[in-house]
Design an enzyme around this catalytic site. Structure first.
Site, PDB file in Angstrom:
ATOM      1  N   LEU A 125       0.816  -1.214   0.000  1.00  0.00           N
ATOM      2  CA  LEU A 125       0.000   0.000   0.000  1.00  0.00           C
ATOM      3  C   LEU A 125       0.850   1.265   0.000  1.00  0.00           C
ATOM      4  CD1 LEU A 125      -2.902   1.182   0.203  1.00  0.00           C
ATOM      5  CD2 LEU A 125      -2.640   1.080   2.701  1.00  0.00           C
ATOM      6  N   SER A 126       1.788   1.390   0.920  1.00  0.00           N
ATOM      7  CA  SER A 126       2.572   2.621   1.075  1.00  0.00           C
ATOM      8  C   SER A 126       3.452   2.891  -0.147  1.00  0.00           C
ATOM      9  CB  SER A 126       3.464   2.533   2.319  1.00  0.00           C
ATOM     10  OG  SER A 126       2.696   2.463   3.490  1.00  0.00           O
ATOM     11  N   SER A 132       0.872   7.812   5.049  1.00  0.00           N
ATOM     12  CA  SER A 132      -0.362   7.976   5.811  1.00  0.00           C
ATOM     13  C   SER A 132      -1.519   8.457   4.945  1.00  0.00           C
ATOM     14  CB  SER A 132      -0.142   8.971   6.962  1.00  0.00           C
ATOM     15  OG  SER A 132       0.766   8.440   7.908  1.00  0.00           O
ATOM     16  N   THR A 158       6.913  -4.761   4.183  1.00  0.00           N
ATOM     17  CA  THR A 158       7.356  -5.868   5.028  1.00  0.00           C
ATOM     18  C   THR A 158       7.271  -7.177   4.247  1.00  0.00           C
ATOM     19  OG1 THR A 158       6.599  -4.748   7.036  1.00  0.00           O
ATOM     20  CG2 THR A 158       6.885  -7.132   7.161  1.00  0.00           C
ATOM     21  N   ARG A 243      -4.191  -3.367  13.152  1.00  0.00           N
ATOM     22  CA  ARG A 243      -3.872  -2.577  14.351  1.00  0.00           C
ATOM     23  C   ARG A 243      -4.015  -3.412  15.615  1.00  0.00           C
ATOM     24  NH1 ARG A 243      -6.926   2.392  11.407  1.00  0.00           N
ATOM     25  NH2 ARG A 243      -5.081   3.057  10.218  1.00  0.00           N
ATOM     26  N   GLU A 363       1.495   0.359  10.321  1.00  0.00           N
ATOM     27  CA  GLU A 363       0.054   0.078  10.424  1.00  0.00           C
ATOM     28  C   GLU A 363      -0.730   1.313  10.882  1.00  0.00           C
ATOM     29  OE1 GLU A 363      -1.280  -2.734   9.489  1.00  0.00           O
ATOM     30  OE2 GLU A 363       0.473  -4.052   9.405  1.00  0.00           O
ATOM     31  N   GLY A 364      -0.229   2.480  10.515  1.00  0.00           N
ATOM     32  CA  GLY A 364      -0.862   3.734  10.894  1.00  0.00           C
ATOM     33  C   GLY A 364      -0.159   4.361  12.079  1.00  0.00           C
ATOM     34  N   THR A 365       0.376   5.566  11.894  1.00  0.00           N
ATOM     35  CA  THR A 365       1.095   6.250  12.958  1.00  0.00           C
ATOM     36  C   THR A 365       0.174   6.584  14.131  1.00  0.00           C
ATOM     37  OG1 THR A 365       0.607   8.432  12.050  1.00  0.00           O
ATOM     38  CG2 THR A 365       2.608   7.328  11.237  1.00  0.00           C
TER      39      THR A 365
END
Length: 381
Positions: A125-126, A132, A158, A243, A363-365
């Protein structure tokens, strides 16, 4: 009253604890030093059913549920966060395919991910300019005949170079915003897919993190996961569950910090007695224990809601936010009570300090978790 797991959850947790202590922990320091990917250890997790914990048995998974998944990850992370994050992302990819995939996609991917035949799954995704803010992604997918051709770059992936299958998000409608993004299953070895060098990371060094390049990477029409434009729905749903996994990892780190610190402070003498008997030290460990238990219950609450099919996005964000930030304080305390020894590679807390740092980022800051929580909290009734 503490949470009491049922028989299946206890069995999964016990299996994870045994493999974590007997097979994973002994080699963790060496893997951290060399960056060696724990291939055999991951295959062992597959044999135990720990790579498809939330995937139905009919698709090759364990069908054990989200609570068992969280409990198992706590045990794995206490031994080695690199192994835990590999298992976490693989479970997330596996569950995503089980939920959104066609029968053919499920039959091809889920058993291979669950068994460890494919060493990992990856979540593409990133991007270099869209971490973000995934709606800003630049990777494109263009339909050419009966195929989709993907072009773009992904970042911070990852297991990107060892995964059997990668869920790759790409823009399929240039005129749309979030609704113009779709998801694709891209298998390792597909022409046009290549991985860059391993990032030289602070921690979790035996979990490879790589950039991916997609250059005229052609996949069959049937490689699309879900329908055109479903990409953001798929990603956000997967991240909600992910998360819980990161929160569970943070709890596992705190478990390890407490165990190591309690042992050291009982043995280390200062001013004629073990330093555990000095209030200044003992109270620090008490604070870590309180935060660990609070984090554990937040993670399990989110896991139980997800398992029951109830809304859990806010609770997952709360669990991830609190647990990951509590883990930062816990590892700092662990280093502090070890004194100068805590700053050396000879003691476990040094690695835990490095491994835990990324948990407030991936997984989201923490900032994104606060955004999720506040938006849900302030939504008009």
């Amino acid at each position: 009253m503490d949470f009491q797991p049922d028989d299946v959850q206890q069995a999964i947790q016990a299996a994870a604890r045994a493999v974590a202590r007997e097979r994973i922990a002994p080699g963790a320091r060496e893997r951290d030093r060399t960056g060696r990917f724990p291939a055999e250890e991951i295959r062992e997790l597959g044999r135990l059913g720990l790579l498809g914990m939330t995937v139905p048995e009919a698709l090759g998974g364990a069908g054990a549920g989200t609570v068992a998944y969280a409990l198992a990850l706590m045990e794995l992370a206490a031994a080695d966060c690199s192994v835990a994050v590999t298992a976490s992302v693989t479970n997330m990819v596996n569950e995503t395919i089980a939920r959104w995939g066609t029968g053919e996609q499920q039959a091809r991917c889920c058993p291979r991910l669950s068994s460890g035949e494919w060493l990992a799954g990856a979540f593409g995704l990133s991007e270099p300019h869209a971490g973000s803010d995934p709606a800003a992604m630049r990777t494109r997918a263009e339909r050419r005949g009966d195929r989709w051709v993907l072009n773009g770059e992904k970042q911070w992936i990852t297991s990107g170079d060892v995964a059997g299958v990668i869920v790759v998000w790409a823009r399929t409608d240039a005129g749309a915003a979030g609704t113009g993004i779709s998801a694709f299953l891209v298998e390792q070895g597909t022409p046009g897919l290549s991985a860059g060098r391993h990032e030289a990371k602070m921690g979790q060094r035996s979990s490879p993190t790589v950039p991916l390049v997609l250059e005229d990477c052609a996949v069959p029409e049937g490689a699309m996961l879900g329908r055109p434009g479903d990409g953001m729905r798929i990603a956000l749903g997967a991240l909600d569950g992910g998360r819980i996994g990161i929160g569970a990892q943070a709890v596992g780190v705190m478990d390890a910090v407490l165990e190591a610190s309690a042992r050291y402070t009982r043995e280390r003498q200062a001013f004629g007695r073990p330093i555990a008997q000095h209030q200044a030290v003992a109270f620090q460990l008490a604070d870590v224990a309180v935060a660990r238990d609070a984090a554990r219950l937040l993670v399990l609450r989110a896991a139980m809601l997800k398992e029951a099919g109830r809304p859990f996005s806010r609770e997952a964000a709360m669990a991830k936010l609190f647990a990951s930030e509590a883990a930062q304080r816990a590892v700092s305390t662990g280093v502090q009570v070890h004194g100068g020894y805590g700053y050396t590679e000879e003691f476990l807390v040094e690695r835990l300090y490095r491994d835990a740092r990324v948990q407030t980022i991936y997984e989201g800051t923490s900032e994104i978790q606060r955004l999720v929580i506040s938006r849900d909290l302030l939504r008009a009734p």
